[in-house]
Structure formats: structure tokens, C-alpha cells
Design a protein around this motif. Structure first.
Motif, mmCIF file in Angstrom:
data_model
loop_
_atom_site.group_PDB
_atom_site.id
_atom_site.type_symbol
_atom_site.label_atom_id
_atom_site.label_comp_id
_atom_site.label_asym_id
_atom_site.label_seq_id
_atom_site.Cartn_x
_atom_site.Cartn_y
_atom_site.Cartn_z
ATOM 1 N N LEU A 198 0.811 -1.233 -0.096
ATOM 2 C CA LEU A 198 0.107 0.052 -0.048
ATOM 3 C C LEU A 198 0.919 1.303 -0.038
ATOM 4 O O LEU A 198 0.776 2.185 -0.652
ATOM 5 N N GLN A 199 1.964 1.180 0.802
ATOM 6 C CA GLN A 199 2.648 2.504 0.973
ATOM 7 C C GLN A 199 3.472 2.534 -0.181
ATOM 8 O O GLN A 199 3.658 3.781 -1.008
ATOM 9 N N HIS A 201 2.413 1.804 -3.268
ATOM 10 C CA HIS A 201 1.581 2.118 -4.422
ATOM 11 C C HIS A 201 1.122 3.812 -4.077
ATOM 12 O O HIS A 201 1.257 4.425 -4.998
ATOM 13 N N GLU A 202 1.137 3.964 -2.960
ATOM 14 C CA GLU A 202 0.646 5.488 -2.725
ATOM 15 C C GLU A 202 1.902 6.506 -3.059
ATOM 16 O O GLU A 202 1.725 7.562 -3.710
ATOM 17 N N CYS A 205 3.175 5.230 -7.142
ATOM 18 C CA CYS A 205 2.247 5.239 -8.112
ATOM 19 C C CYS A 205 1.303 6.846 -8.079
ATOM 20 O O CYS A 205 0.557 7.028 -8.702
ATOM 21 N N ALA A 207 -1.019 7.487 -5.763
ATOM 22 C CA ALA A 207 -2.501 7.270 -5.616
ATOM 23 C C ALA A 207 -2.964 8.230 -4.628
ATOM 24 O O ALA A 207 -2.510 8.485 -3.615
ATOM 25 N N PRO A 209 -6.219 9.983 -1.974
ATOM 26 C CA PRO A 209 -7.116 9.347 -0.833
ATOM 27 C C PRO A 209 -8.080 8.458 -1.205
ATOM 28 O O PRO A 209 -8.275 7.309 -0.570
ATOM 29 N N GLU A 211 -8.471 6.554 -3.919
ATOM 30 C CA GLU A 211 -8.012 5.351 -4.393
ATOM 31 C C GLU A 211 -7.579 4.457 -3.139
ATOM 32 O O GLU A 211 -7.726 3.096 -3.126
ATOM 33 N N MET A 212 -6.761 4.974 -2.541
ATOM 34 C CA MET A 212 -6.262 4.255 -1.363
ATOM 35 C C MET A 212 -7.152 3.818 -0.190
ATOM 36 O O MET A 212 -7.014 2.569 0.130
ATOM 37 N N ARG A 213 -8.257 4.587 0.003
ATOM 38 C CA ARG A 213 -9.381 4.151 0.819
ATOM 39 C C ARG A 213 -9.987 2.703 0.366
ATOM 40 O O ARG A 213 -10.180 1.740 0.732
ATOM 41 N N ARG A 216 -7.301 -0.333 0.308
ATOM 42 C CA ARG A 216 -7.149 -0.819 1.600
ATOM 43 C C ARG A 216 -8.202 -1.857 2.150
ATOM 44 O O ARG A 216 -8.055 -2.742 2.724
#
Length: 456
Positions: A198-199, A201-202, A205, A207, A209, A211-213, A216
Motif C-alpha cells: 500500500l505504501q 503504491h501510494e 504511483c 495514488a 485518498p 483510491e487508497m481507501r 485498503r
């Protein structure tokens, strides 16, 4: 990995291990040190990405590894599919007709999406031969079993560009995940692996907020399915005693295959036998061997493991305090990997004229009590870091990798500030910039600063 080209951003091992982040809060120093690390030990003339250093590994003997290959579920099913196929007509793309895919899935007890993966592997490894008339039996399992296994894994990783796992994010970061698993030989829990992905990708890439929600919520399930697929492919295995611990690691065959791909990419991925003797060197001998290119960066890990963090730091700091900027550059990358246990030795370095600023940074990023650095101290550190270039073979090429030395007002101010710096290499660094920086404005500013230093 060689087939997907993604190992330039290996999932942050510090995050996964819960340790500190970057060594310095100063952006210039971070980027300069990164570029210097990238060139450490790299001899290629057209290096297109980061050269990463991985811990040494100990492989099983080739005959034992080769004996494991036919037992891999994917390999077993590839051979079953090849036998099932026999002589058969194909689509114009050289693939099985959809009816045959469905029939193979039913007859062999394999999911239809896996039949497509198995078909690609069967064709590319020669177990199925494509002719003008369609498919025909190919060769059996070759005598060069590990070479065959290498081809199997390259085919699998190639599929990451075409929905290997069913998750675009997992496929995007698959090579990073495998490289991370390679570096963490004891394995890692799937939740920790998901957090690292996740980290990555954020940050990597960009990403947002929203998309990250969404990610997750979705990623844990997607990653669990991907881990199951990689177990099927012979790369991952579960571990934890009774099987209830949700942790995975590379299989012996997985370690072998990932190392092959890392070596193809030009990364430093040695065998333990290749670097074990470096552990017996003194700190001074180790650093000289690393500077000369005799020892890879991974030798430092073996050397540190033979000592307590405090003892290792004390030996390294003694060399750095009386050495060159090149020594301090190499030693700094080793000290980065040491945790708070090394604090007593690093705190002693606050009394060393050539090391106290580095020691203050090391302490500060670990939230330990440390002296504050002035702007002049940061300029001194910048000069010390740039002075590592004086110890590299091709200065012009190395200088081009320093993104933070791109033209701009910030760099011009730094060059001007360097003229007043009391670092022993100030003049040499300014002369280097004057001669090798491609921007005429920077070169001119550096020449003016050179005259100021000489006038002192």
C-alpha cells in the motif's frame, strides 16, 4: 525483476521492519547519497536504474533443487496439460480454443484461468510444440532442469503484464514484492506485506485518498489470492509450525529463481559463500575493499552480523573519523542500517570533528537527543557528500545522476555558500562542479567560488 522492470522501488524494508526511515531530513543530502549508493560497485556504462544490494543467501545444492522442480504444482499441471493436449488445432494466435480450455479444465481439475497460464508455459518451455497444423507433443522435461525452471518463472512473471493475479495493483508491484521477500529470508506476514505494498503504491504511483481507501479494503483479499497463486507456482510457502500463522516466505526454488532475475537486472545478490570471508576483515579493510570494488555492498551486512551494533558502529566511526569523504560515504550507508542499539558509539562520535554532524543526523532521525545543525553545518554535509564523487571512477557520469544538482537558484545559492565552508574538500568539490557540471551558469558560479576560496 528482469521481466517486469519494477525492482527500482523495492517495498521499503524499514517500514516492514518497523525501523527508522531516511538518514537525513535534508532533501539535497538524501538525493545525493541515493545517487552515490546507486553507483557503488556498478561498472555498467549504461546503467538505467537503481543498482540494489541484497543480503547474501545460501542455496540448496543444484541436484536437490532440480529434484524439487517436477514436484511444483504448476510444473506438474503443465506436464499434465501437455500430455492431455496431444495433437490439436489452435486459434490463429496459437492458443487453445475456448471449448478445449473448458474441457481441459474439467478433465484435469484445473481452473480455466490457470489453463491459460499453463498453456503459455507449456509452449514457451517446449513441452508443447506449435506447428502450422496446430499443437503437437514437444520435448519432455529437459536434463537442464534448473534452466527449465528459470524459463518457467520468467513466463509466470511475464504474465504480470497481463493479469497474472487478477489484481492490477498486485501485478504492478509483484516484482517489488518478490524482491522484498528475497531480502527478508525469515518470511513476512501477509498483513505486513499488504501494508508495504500500500505504501509503495501510494508513494510510487501517486495514488489519491479515494483510491487508497478503496485499495485498503480490497488489497488484503487480492493479496491472499495472489499468495495462493504464487504457492501454486512454487515461489511461496507458508510457515509457522501448525500452519495457522499467516506468514509466507520464498521456497528454496523461489530463492533460486528470484536471485537469477536479480542478477539479470545487474543487482548485487551474492551467495553467502562469496562474501562470508569479508566478515573476518577489520573495518578499515572492509571499507577499502568496498571502495575498490573488491567487496560488494552486501558484504557489509555479513560483517555487521558478526558484531554487536555498538561494536560495529565504533569500529566504523573510527575509520570514518580519520578517513576521506569516500570512507564516510560508504560507512554512512552501513550506519543507516544500525538501530538504536548503536547509540552509545554514535554519541561518542559527536566529539569527532569530521563525524559529529553525521552523528547528529543519525541520532536525530531516530528521535534521540542530538545537537541542532545550522545552515552552515548542512552546507558542510553537502560538501562532504559531494566529495564522495572524488572517489568514483567516472565523475562526469556519476554527476549526471545527481538530480538535486540540476540547474536552479537553490543550487546556485549552495555553490555560493560553499565558498565559505571550512570543509577540507571544499576547493576540490567546487573545481569538480566548475569542470563537470553541464550548466554553464553553475560552472561559472563554481569558478567564482573557487577564486574566493583560493583568495582565503
Amino acid at each position: 525483476m528482469a521481466k517486469s522492470g519494477k525492482t527500482g522501488n523495492v517495498i521499503d524494508l524499514r517500514t516492514l521492519r518497523g525501523s527508522a526511515g531516511a538518514m537525513s531530513d535534508n532533501e539535497l543530502l538524501d538525493q545525493v547519497e541515493e545517487a552515490a549508493d546507486d553507483h557503488d560497485g556498478c561498472e555498467c556504462s549504461d546503467c538505467g536504474g537503481d543498482v540494489l544490494s541484497f543480503p547474501p543467501v545460501e542455496l540448496l545444492p543444484d541436484d536437490r533443487l532440480a529434484a524439487m522442480v517436477p514436484q511444483v504444482p504448476l510444473v506438474r499441471d503443465v506436464r499434465r496439460l501437455a500430455e492431455w493436449t496431444g495433437t490439436r488445432s489452435l486459434t490463429v494466435e496459437g492458443l487453445l480454443e475456448q471449448a478445449d480450455v473448458d474441457q481441459a479444465a474439467a478433465d484435469l481439475g484445473i481452473a480455466p484461468d490457470r489453463v491459460r497460464l499453463l498453456w503459455v508455459v507449456a509452449v514457451n518451455t517446449g513441452l508443447v510444440q506449435i506447428t502450422r497444423d496446430g499443437a503437437a507433443p514437444g520435448r519432455g522435461l529437459p536434463d537442464e532442469t534448473l534452466e527449465f525452471w528459470d524459463g518457467v518463472i520468467m513466463d509466470v512473471l511475464d504474465r504480470a503484464e497481463d493479469e497474472l493475479t487478477g489484481s492490477p495493483v498486485v501485478d504492478e508491484h509483484l516484482a517489488e514484492m518478490l524482491a522484498t521477500m528475497y531480502a527478508m529470508t525469515d518470511g513476512i506476514t501477509v498483513p505486513a506485506l499488504a501494508e508495504g505494498m500500500l505504501q509503495a503504491h501510494e508513494i510510487g504511483c501517486g495514488a489519491g485518498p479515494e483510491e487508497m481507501r478503496e485499495l485498503r479494503e480490497r488489497l488484503p483479499g487480492d493479496l491472499a489470492a495472489a499468495v495462493e497463486l504464487l504457492e501454486y507456482c512454487g515461489l511461496f510457502e507458508r510457515h509457522g509450525g501448525d500452519g495457522t500463522v499467516d506468514a509466507v516466505r520464498l521456497t528454496p526454488l523461489g530463492v533460486w529463481a528470484v536471485r537469477q532475475d536479480l542478477l539479470r537486472e545487474g543487482h548485487d545478490a551474492p551467495l553467502l559463500a562469496d562474501v562470508a570471508h569479508f566478515a573476518e576483515l577489520t573495518a578499515a579493510e572492509l571499507i577499502e575493499a568496498m571502495l575498490s570494488g573488491e567487496a560488494p555492498a552486501s558484504a557489509a551486512g555479513v560483517w555487521v552480523e558478526r558484531r554487536t551494533p555498538e561494536d560495529a558502529a565504533r569500529e566504523l566511526i573510527k575509520v570514518a573519523a580519520g578517513g576521506t569523504a569516500g570512507h564516510r560515504g560508504v560507512i554512512g550507508t552501513i550506519l543507516e542500517e544500525l538501530g538504536p542499539e548503536a547509540e552509545p558509539a554514535v554519541r561518542e562520535a559527536l566529539a569527532e570533528p569530521m563525524m559529529w554532524r553525521h552523528a547528529a543526523v543519525w541520532l536525530g532521525v531516530r528521535d534521540l537527543d542530538a545537537p541542532s545543525l545550522t545552515d552552515a553545518d548542512n552546507v558542510w554535509l553537502a560538501v562532504d557528500t559531494l566529495a564522495t564523487l572524488l572517489h568514483l571512477g567516472d565523475v562526469s557520469e556519476a554527476l549526471g545522476e545527481f538530480d538535486s544538482l540540476e540547474s536552479g537558484e537553490e543550487l546556485l545559492r549552495l555553490v555560493d555558500d560553499m565558498a565559505a565552508c571550512d570543509h577540507p574538500d571544499t576547493l576540490a568539490v567546487l573545481e569538480l562542479l566548475a569542470e563537470h557540471h553541464p550548466d554553464p551558469a553553475v560552472g561559472k558560479a563554481a569558478r567564482k567560488a573557487v577564486m574566493k576560496v583560493r583568495s582565503r
